[in-house]
Design an enzyme around this catalytic site. Structure first.
Site, PDB file in Angstrom:
ATOM      1  CD  GLU A 220      -3.162  -0.768   0.541  1.00  0.00           C
ATOM      2  OE1 GLU A 220      -3.215   0.324  -0.055  1.00  0.00           O
ATOM      3  OE2 GLU A 220      -4.068  -1.605   0.521  1.00  0.00           O
ATOM      4  CG  ASP A 245     -18.116  -7.340  -8.787  1.00  0.00           C
ATOM      5  OD1 ASP A 245     -19.224  -7.048  -8.288  1.00  0.00           O
ATOM      6  OD2 ASP A 245     -17.038  -7.190  -8.169  1.00  0.00           O
TER       7      ASP A 245
END
Length: 304
Positions: A220, A245
């Site tokens: 991250e 999706d």
């Protein structure tokens, strides 16, 4: 002593042997690139021989300079994604015994996954393995039959077209984002057993997600600082489910309303995705724009 044209210098041979002892997989890639470079040198040598010479300034010095220039050209042309080196490396890799466990496979896949965002709105930046396929546009020379871009477009085109009907965004744009996020399918997020999660868009599993998931180690970027963390991502039974999706996320989330509104143009689609915070990369829009260009060229080549 300099290496003869078409041969491998002794220092490079020694370095290659040392790399093979330390990291066999990396050595396979290096050997494949070296072979492609030698092949390109021989190819250009043949082309030079078939080209009539003026003879005005030909001598030993100009011949040596031409050979050195051809070697530089060969090195620049070698190692392109989807090129001969990739094909050779895949063949050689098949002859190597598997040495990774399912757990290590999942961890490795996470380190090769692309920039993406979760439905919850958090964003991440995952590093690429050195030497892996670039997410940016590939040169036209790399778009030959059987290359990763052509295989990816051919495999995912139907799912992207179905998603296009649901969002109004051109199928090639959706396909290009999947290619950008997954490195043309080469950096997919993996399940614990090493199988594909089919999550080519890198969408995280937020609190509202009730489907299958896979948890992997990712990097991250928080305030510009990369940090290793464990993250849970959505997993699908097929690529078609992933595209469905993704279409649902873009069309139903207020955050991506402008993406759908401006999705009719490549620039608008890429720019609005970046503004919506789909990825932390400040150059996301320009990179995605180049991949869209590549996807369009590949699609045209497949259409004949």
């Amino acid at each position: 002593m300099a290496a003869l044209p078409g041969s491998l210098p002794a220092t490079q041979l020694q370095a290659l042997r040392g790399e093979a002892a330390r990291d066999p997989k990396a050595a396979v890639q290096a050997a494949a690139r070296q072979f492609e470079s030698l092949f390109m040198q021989e190819l250009m040598k043949s082309m030079r021989a078939a080209t009539p010479s003026s003879g005005l300034m030909d001598n030993g010095g100009t011949q040596l300079g031409t050979e050195m220039l051809d070697q530089q050209f060969a090195q620049q042309l070698s190692g392109l994604p989807g090129g001969l080196a990739d094909q050779i490396a895949r063949q050689l890799a098949r002859q190597q015994p598997a040495a990774t466990s399912p757990a290590s496979s999942a961890s490795s896949a996470s380190s090769e996954s692309p920039t993406a965002t979760a439905a919850s709105g958090t964003v991440r930046e995952l590093p690429r393995r050195p030497g892996s396929l670039s997410r940016e546009a590939l040169s036209p020379a790399a778009l030959h039959a059987g290359s990763a871009p052509q295989q990816f477009v051919a495999q995912h085109r139907a799912a992207a077209q179905a998603a296009s009907q649901a969002t109004g965004i051109p199928a090639d744009f959706i396909l290009a984002q999947a290619a950008h996020e997954s490195g043309w399918g080469r950096r997919e997020i993996r399940m614990p057993d090493g199988s594909s999660s089919h999550n080519v868009f890198g969408i995280k599993a937020g609190p509202g997600w009730t489907g299958k998931t896979t948890t992997v180690t990712t990097t991250e970027v928080v305030d510009g600082v990369p940090r290793k963390v464990r993250q849970t991502f959505r997993a699908y039974g097929s690529y078609a489910e992933a595209y469905t999706d993704h279409a649902r996320l873009l069309s139903q989330s207020p955050r991506y309303a402008r993406v759908v509104a401006e999705g009719g143009s490549a620039q608008g689609f890429a720019r609005s995705l970046q503004k919506a915070g789909y990825a932390t990369d400040p150059d996301y829009a320009s990179k995605l724009g180049r991949v869209i260009d590549t996807t369009l060229r590949v699609a045209r080549s497949l259409n004949g």
